[in-house]
Design a protein around this motif. Structure first.
Motif, mmCIF file in Angstrom:
data_model
loop_
_atom_site.group_PDB
_atom_site.id
_atom_site.type_symbol
_atom_site.label_atom_id
_atom_site.label_comp_id
_atom_site.label_asym_id
_atom_site.label_seq_id
_atom_site.Cartn_x
_atom_site.Cartn_y
_atom_site.Cartn_z
ATOM 1 N N GLU A 148 0.839 -1.194 0.000
ATOM 2 C CA GLU A 148 0.000 0.000 0.000
ATOM 3 C C GLU A 148 0.880 1.252 0.000
ATOM 4 O OE1 GLU A 148 -3.895 0.908 2.382
ATOM 5 O OE2 GLU A 148 -2.214 1.764 3.530
ATOM 6 N N ASP A 149 0.919 1.900 -1.154
ATOM 7 C CA ASP A 149 1.551 3.221 -1.306
ATOM 8 C C ASP A 149 3.024 3.257 -0.928
ATOM 9 O OD1 ASP A 149 -1.028 3.786 -1.960
ATOM 10 O OD2 ASP A 149 -1.398 5.217 -0.348
ATOM 11 N N LEU A 150 3.757 2.156 -1.110
ATOM 12 C CA LEU A 150 5.209 2.204 -0.896
ATOM 13 C C LEU A 150 5.826 3.023 -2.029
ATOM 14 C CD1 LEU A 150 6.181 -1.450 0.135
ATOM 15 C CD2 LEU A 150 5.207 0.386 1.512
ATOM 16 N N THR A 151 6.509 4.099 -1.679
ATOM 17 C CA THR A 151 7.035 5.001 -2.705
ATOM 18 C C THR A 151 8.520 4.791 -2.981
ATOM 19 O OG1 THR A 151 7.429 6.700 -1.019
ATOM 20 C CG2 THR A 151 5.330 6.783 -2.199
ATOM 21 N N ASP A 152 9.182 3.993 -2.167
ATOM 22 C CA ASP A 152 10.610 3.742 -2.344
ATOM 23 C C ASP A 152 10.806 2.527 -3.246
ATOM 24 O OD1 ASP A 152 13.279 2.478 -1.677
ATOM 25 O OD2 ASP A 152 13.467 4.324 -0.540
ATOM 26 N N HIS A 153 11.427 2.738 -4.403
ATOM 27 C CA HIS A 153 11.602 1.642 -5.353
ATOM 28 C C HIS A 153 12.493 0.535 -4.794
ATOM 29 C CE1 HIS A 153 10.320 4.900 -8.133
ATOM 30 N NE2 HIS A 153 9.727 3.905 -8.754
ATOM 31 N N THR A 154 13.440 0.909 -3.933
ATOM 32 C CA THR A 154 14.310 -0.098 -3.324
ATOM 33 C C THR A 154 13.503 -1.045 -2.446
ATOM 34 O OG1 THR A 154 16.228 1.375 -3.377
ATOM 35 C CG2 THR A 154 16.302 -0.451 -1.812
ATOM 36 N N ASN A 155 12.606 -0.491 -1.641
ATOM 37 C CA ASN A 155 11.760 -1.329 -0.792
ATOM 38 C C ASN A 155 10.856 -2.239 -1.619
ATOM 39 O OD1 ASN A 155 12.685 -0.532 1.738
ATOM 40 N ND2 ASN A 155 11.241 1.174 1.881
ATOM 41 N N VAL A 156 10.288 -1.694 -2.683
ATOM 42 C CA VAL A 156 9.419 -2.503 -3.537
ATOM 43 C C VAL A 156 10.195 -3.678 -4.118
ATOM 44 C CG1 VAL A 156 8.080 -2.528 -5.672
ATOM 45 C CG2 VAL A 156 7.828 -0.626 -4.066
ATOM 46 N N GLY A 157 11.388 -3.410 -4.627
ATOM 47 C CA GLY A 157 12.196 -4.486 -5.190
ATOM 48 C C GLY A 157 12.585 -5.521 -4.158
ATOM 49 N N ALA A 158 12.923 -5.065 -2.945
ATOM 50 C CA ALA A 158 13.316 -5.989 -1.884
ATOM 51 C C ALA A 158 12.153 -6.881 -1.460
ATOM 52 C CB ALA A 158 13.857 -5.213 -0.688
ATOM 53 N N VAL A 159 10.947 -6.322 -1.392
ATOM 54 C CA VAL A 159 9.775 -7.121 -1.033
ATOM 55 C C VAL A 159 9.527 -8.199 -2.090
ATOM 56 C CG1 VAL A 159 7.281 -7.096 -0.668
ATOM 57 C CG2 VAL A 159 8.696 -5.292 0.335
#
Length: 289
Positions: A148-159
């Motif tokens: 939900e609304d994660l704006t950091d591309h690094t976090n998205v990739g890590a998830v």
């Protein structure tokens, strides 16, 4: 295959690769143009293995030999070759991970189809021939993550990397979530974003009701009042489970929180109140696998 040797950064044939460091520009432009950038030879190979189609290749001459097999598979796709300095002038940064490719962005997967795949059953509109053993699918326990609304591309990739590693069946991203196909997300995920089925859901959080109707228990990772521990959630042993992860600053939206079946927290020690969303997702995925 015909290689095109670049002589100018203004060459219109490589417009797909210009200003790659401008995040605001790229996150608007790439979805609108139906493309994304695969950065590095490894990521490029994973994208192709997932069935994605290249628009063009972009590389320094020293990487040509390493990708000969790829070029032979796609003889009609142009490959643009330039000096390291010229490629950096075009993209805005030094390329040191091999080749890049501009890829056709795959069509979004409809939510019912994605949920059917996550459950290991035929989609509602599918017609299965009972005489064909290869068409039969056995339903299995399903795990889905919502970002939900994660704006950091690094976090998205890590998830996504954790989701692939631990066997999460699908990932849903909300309208304001960063693009999983932005090159930083892809790079951090090590290309696993191509392996985990995902789609963008809209409207959100109204989609939660659709998930419940499909038989999912929807749990939000939260520090909110009345939260149960992750251990307690595991003990409940839900056959089909959705885990919702919110932003690190604000957490889940109040309107999302009201629709959850449960709020779930990971107990902390030593005065630490929470984990980075990438770390918490890995813990939650493993515990509920």
């Amino acid at each position: 295959m015909t290689f095109h040797y670049l002589e100018s950064a203004a060459d219109p044939r490589v417009a797909d690769y210009t200003q790659l460091t401008d995040v605001h520009l790229r996150k608007l432009r790439e979805p609108a143009e139906g493309m994304y950038i695969a950065e590095s030879s490894r990521v490029l190979r994973r994208a192709l293995a997932a069935g994605h189609r290249p628009r063009s290749f972009f590389l320094a001459e020293k990487w040509v030999a390493d990708l000969t097999d790829i070029f032979e598979q796609y003889p009609d796709v142009p490959a643009y070759i330039g000096s390291a300095g010229l490629l950096e002038e075009i993209t805005g940064f030094h390329l040191h991970r091999g080749a890049m490719a501009a890829m056709h962005r795959p069509a979004p997967v409809p939510l019912p189809e994605l949920l059917a795949g996550a459950r290991g059953v035929a989609a509602p509109e599918d017609t299965v021939d009972p005489t064909n053993v290869g068409c039969s699918k056995t339903p299995h326990r399903s795990r889905i993550a919502v970002l939900e609304d994660l704006t950091d591309h690094t976090n998205v990739g890590a998830v996504f990397r954790s989701a692939a590693a631990i066997g999460v069946d699908a990932v849903l991203v909300t309208p304001q979530c960063a693009d999983p196909l932005y090159r930083r997300s892809i790079r951090v995920s090590m290309g696993t974003v191509f392996q985990v089925p995902w789609t963008r859901v809209d409207p959100w959080p109204a989609t939660i009701e659709q998930l419940k109707e499909a038989g999912y228990f929807v749990a939000g990772m939260s520090l909110g009042e009345g939260a149960i521990t992750l251990d307690e959630l595991v003990t409940q042993d839900h056959e089909n489970l959705v885990l919702v992860f919110g932003t690190e600053g604000e957490g889940l939206k109040p309107e999302t929180d009201r629709l959850l079946d449960a709020r779930v927290t990971i107990p902390m020690m030593n005065g630490v109140d929470s984990l980075n969303v990438a770390a918490s997702s890995a813990v939650a995925f493993y515990a509920t696998r």
